[in-house]
Each structure stands twice: as C-alpha cells, then as structure tokens.
Enzyme design. Structure first.
Site, PDB file in Angstrom:
ATOM      1  N   GLU A  25     -31.292  39.981 -25.505  1.00  0.00           N
ATOM      2  CA  GLU A  25     -30.687  40.775 -26.644  1.00  0.00           C
ATOM      3  C   GLU A  25     -30.340  40.063 -27.750  1.00  0.00           C
ATOM      4  OE1 GLU A  25     -26.460  42.023 -26.555  1.00  0.00           O
ATOM      5  OE2 GLU A  25     -26.561  41.504 -24.267  1.00  0.00           O
ATOM      6  N   LYS A  86     -24.970  46.730 -35.596  1.00  0.00           N
ATOM      7  CA  LYS A  86     -25.134  46.797 -34.179  1.00  0.00           C
ATOM      8  C   LYS A  86     -25.738  48.028 -33.962  1.00  0.00           C
ATOM      9  CE  LYS A  86     -22.326  46.287 -30.107  1.00  0.00           C
ATOM     10  NZ  LYS A  86     -20.918  46.114 -29.680  1.00  0.00           N
ATOM     11  N   VAL A 106     -27.498  46.556 -25.153  1.00  0.00           N
ATOM     12  CA  VAL A 106     -28.530  46.502 -23.840  1.00  0.00           C
ATOM     13  C   VAL A 106     -29.124  47.632 -23.818  1.00  0.00           C
ATOM     14  CG1 VAL A 106     -28.364  46.920 -21.452  1.00  0.00           C
ATOM     15  CG2 VAL A 106     -26.849  45.189 -22.579  1.00  0.00           C
ATOM     16  N   SER A 140     -20.805  54.236 -21.825  1.00  0.00           N
ATOM     17  CA  SER A 140     -21.923  53.341 -22.631  1.00  0.00           C
ATOM     18  C   SER A 140     -23.132  54.059 -22.393  1.00  0.00           C
ATOM     19  CB  SER A 140     -22.065  51.928 -21.941  1.00  0.00           C
ATOM     20  OG  SER A 140     -23.014  51.267 -22.670  1.00  0.00           O
ATOM     21  N   ALA A 141     -24.019  54.144 -23.464  1.00  0.00           N
ATOM     22  CA  ALA A 141     -25.293  54.667 -23.234  1.00  0.00           C
ATOM     23  C   ALA A 141     -26.112  53.600 -22.452  1.00  0.00           C
ATOM     24  CB  ALA A 141     -26.040  54.516 -24.763  1.00  0.00           C
ATOM     25  N   ASP A 142     -25.604  52.552 -22.399  1.00  0.00           N
ATOM     26  CA  ASP A 142     -26.556  51.340 -21.371  1.00  0.00           C
ATOM     27  C   ASP A 142     -27.064  52.185 -20.213  1.00  0.00           C
ATOM     28  OD1 ASP A 142     -26.118  49.623 -23.269  1.00  0.00           O
ATOM     29  OD2 ASP A 142     -24.635  48.376 -21.988  1.00  0.00           O
ATOM     30  N   LYS A 159     -17.764  44.219 -18.009  1.00  0.00           N
ATOM     31  CA  LYS A 159     -16.523  43.615 -18.368  1.00  0.00           C
ATOM     32  C   LYS A 159     -15.438  44.079 -17.688  1.00  0.00           C
ATOM     33  CE  LYS A 159     -17.739  41.390 -22.839  1.00  0.00           C
ATOM     34  NZ  LYS A 159     -19.112  41.612 -22.808  1.00  0.00           N
TER      35      LYS A 159
END
Length: 305
Positions: A25, A86, A106, A140-142, A159
């Site tokens: 990334e 970002k 990500v 998160s969209a991850d 995290k």
C-alpha cells in the site's frame, strides 16, 4: 469507457508468467510516516521484496491514474507531495476523475491488486470496528472490501485504538478467516498479544499457500487474513501501551474528537507520549509483514499454483 487502471510492465509480466508478486500500500508513506523516513521505508520495502526474488507492486494513484507497480520516482513523488490525498475504495473513482494523486488505503490497495491479478498483499495494520461503534456504526471499509476478494493479506492485526473484540466478531460474520502466524494470540499491532485469542495458527508460508489454494478450489471469495505479530523484543512495552492508550482515549473524549478525526488524533497522541517509540514499532511491524508476504507470494507461485 476504458478503465484508468495502469499496471506496470514488470508487474504485468510477472502476473502473466505466474511469478511471485507482492502488493504494497501507499498510505503508509503518504500519510503514516514523517518525511524523509517515509521515503526510506518505502524504498527499503521494495528492496527487501526484490531480495527474496519477488516483484513488488506498490499501489497508489498518480494524476488520476490508479497504478499497480509504482516506479521509484512515482513513490518519491507521493512521499513528497503535500497535495496527495488519502483514498479508500469509494474515493478512487472520484480521485481518478479529478486527476488527483493519492495514497491508497487497505481497501483500495486490495481491490486494485486483485484487478491486476496480484494475490498477496502486505500491510501494517488493518482497519476495523471502532470503539462505541454500537452507537456510531463506525467501521472501516477494509472489512467489507476484503470479504469480497480472494487475496492473502498479511497484517499485525488491527491497531489497539480500535475495538478488537468487535472487529473479530465482524471478521467472523464476514467469513474472513484469520490465521495467526505461529500463534493463537491475536496481535494488537503495537503489542504482540492483544489479549484475545484466535482459533487457528499456521507455521509456514507453504501451509498458508495450501490453505489459499483449497479456498480457491472451493470458490470462496473472501480474503485469508494472516495475523503476524511483532516480536516481543520489538513490541511497545505493554504497560506503557495500556497507560498511553487510556490517556489518549480520555483526551479524545475531552476534546470532542469524533468520526474520521479520531484515528489520526489517537495515533498522534501515542507517538508523542511514547517519544516516537510507537512509530518505530510501526516500521518494525511493516518490515516483518513485508517479508512474510513475500515468502507467501513465493510459496503461491510454486509448482502447485
């Protein structure tokens, strides 16, 4: 309308021949690390991958062109340009249409890697479910993106500023298999053990490659998540970590920090209050994940690919 995706000739050739390729990334060096350390880390990651006989495919957006396999000069440009934004996956069409340059998260990196035929991706830490998500729905969209992509992704967990138990529950709901690399302790990014367990561990890149092949043969389209903890010698002291995290959460609450501002606030607090040690751990985590990802890419490119 043609796709704006650009895949470097080196990555195209490697994918076409079945050679080992590792996606990396760009937000770690566009938004995660200070200058000039960001350039050093990005260049070191690519060099370490090549040293293992793997083609690095660093991913980002250059002047509206989503690119898989950034050139050395493009990496430096993203590291040094104040105008770089970002971009998560939802942002990529907007960024592309506006001709902007961006570091990819990500979610965006994983999607673009998949489009280019790259099967393994190393990152630092995954996004996850945020604290108090029961009220804010902040996730998160991850997670949703990785649930739709048949990749192997190496991270050091999520995290510790996030809600790790809720994140693990969501991963289960989304059919995202989580395997600890030589451990059943789920890592908390800065620390080797978050205090939460996972069911399965794996002992080698070859074992990971076998599991990925079985998944593919069954037509399962979700990512295989490899949780690779930082070594106990390099982790942030757990007592220091817990103390600083508690103070960071309290400071965010007192300042009324919410939404997308929460993560950068907490990470900045952690860095200041640990005298930069959290940043050093971040880099150590990334190095370990890049190496393991490259080894998995080699295993997946073997005779049984």
């Amino acid at each position: 309308m043609t796709t704006p995706l650009v895949v470097s000739p080196e990555v195209q050739a490697a994918v076409a021949s079945g050679a080992a390729v590792l996606a990396l990334e760009s937000t770690i060096f566009t938004h995660g690390l200070p200058r000039p350390r960001n350039v050093d880390v990005a260049q070191e990651a690519e060099a370490s991958v090549r040293a293992l006989g793997v083609v690095p495919a660093t991913i980002g957006v250059i002047d509206g062109r989503p690119t898989v396999g950034l050139s050395p000069s493009e990496i430096v440009r993203l590291c040094e340009d104040d105008g770089v934004v970002k971009a998560s996956l939802r942002d990529v069409p907007v960024v592309a249409s506006k001709g902007l340059s961006a570091g990819t998260t990500v979610a965006a990196t994983a999607y673009l890697a998949h489009l280019a035929g790259v099967r393994v991706f190393s990152t630092g830490g995954l996004g996850g479910v945020h604290r108090e998500a029961q009220q804010t729905f902040d996730e998160s969209a991850d997670l949703g993106t990785l649930a739709t992509l048949p990749l192997v992704v190496v991270s050091a967990g999520v995290k510790s500023i996030l809600d790790i138990p809720l994140t693990l529950e969501r991963l289960e709901t989304l059919n995202l298999a989580v395997l600890g690399y030589r451990t059943t302790d789920y890592p908390g990014f800065y620390v080797a053990d978050s205090g939460h367990d996972i069911e399965y561990s794996v002992d080698s890149p070859a074992e990971i490659a076998r599991i990925a092949r079985v998944r593919d043969s069954l037509g399962i389209s979700s990512t295989l998540l490899i949780a690779n903890p930082v070594s106990s010698e390099r982790e942030l002291d757990p007592n220091l970590h817990d103390d600083v995290l508690a103070r960071a959460l309290a400071a965010a609450d007192a300042a009324g920090v919410t939404g997308h501002d929460t993560t950068p606030f907490l990470l900045d607090f952690m860095q200041r209050e640990t005298d930069g040690r959290s940043l050093d751990v971040n880099v150590d985590v990334y190095r370990g994940n890049v190496r393991l990802g490259a080894e998995i890419a080699v295993a997946l490119s073997g005779p049984d690919r």
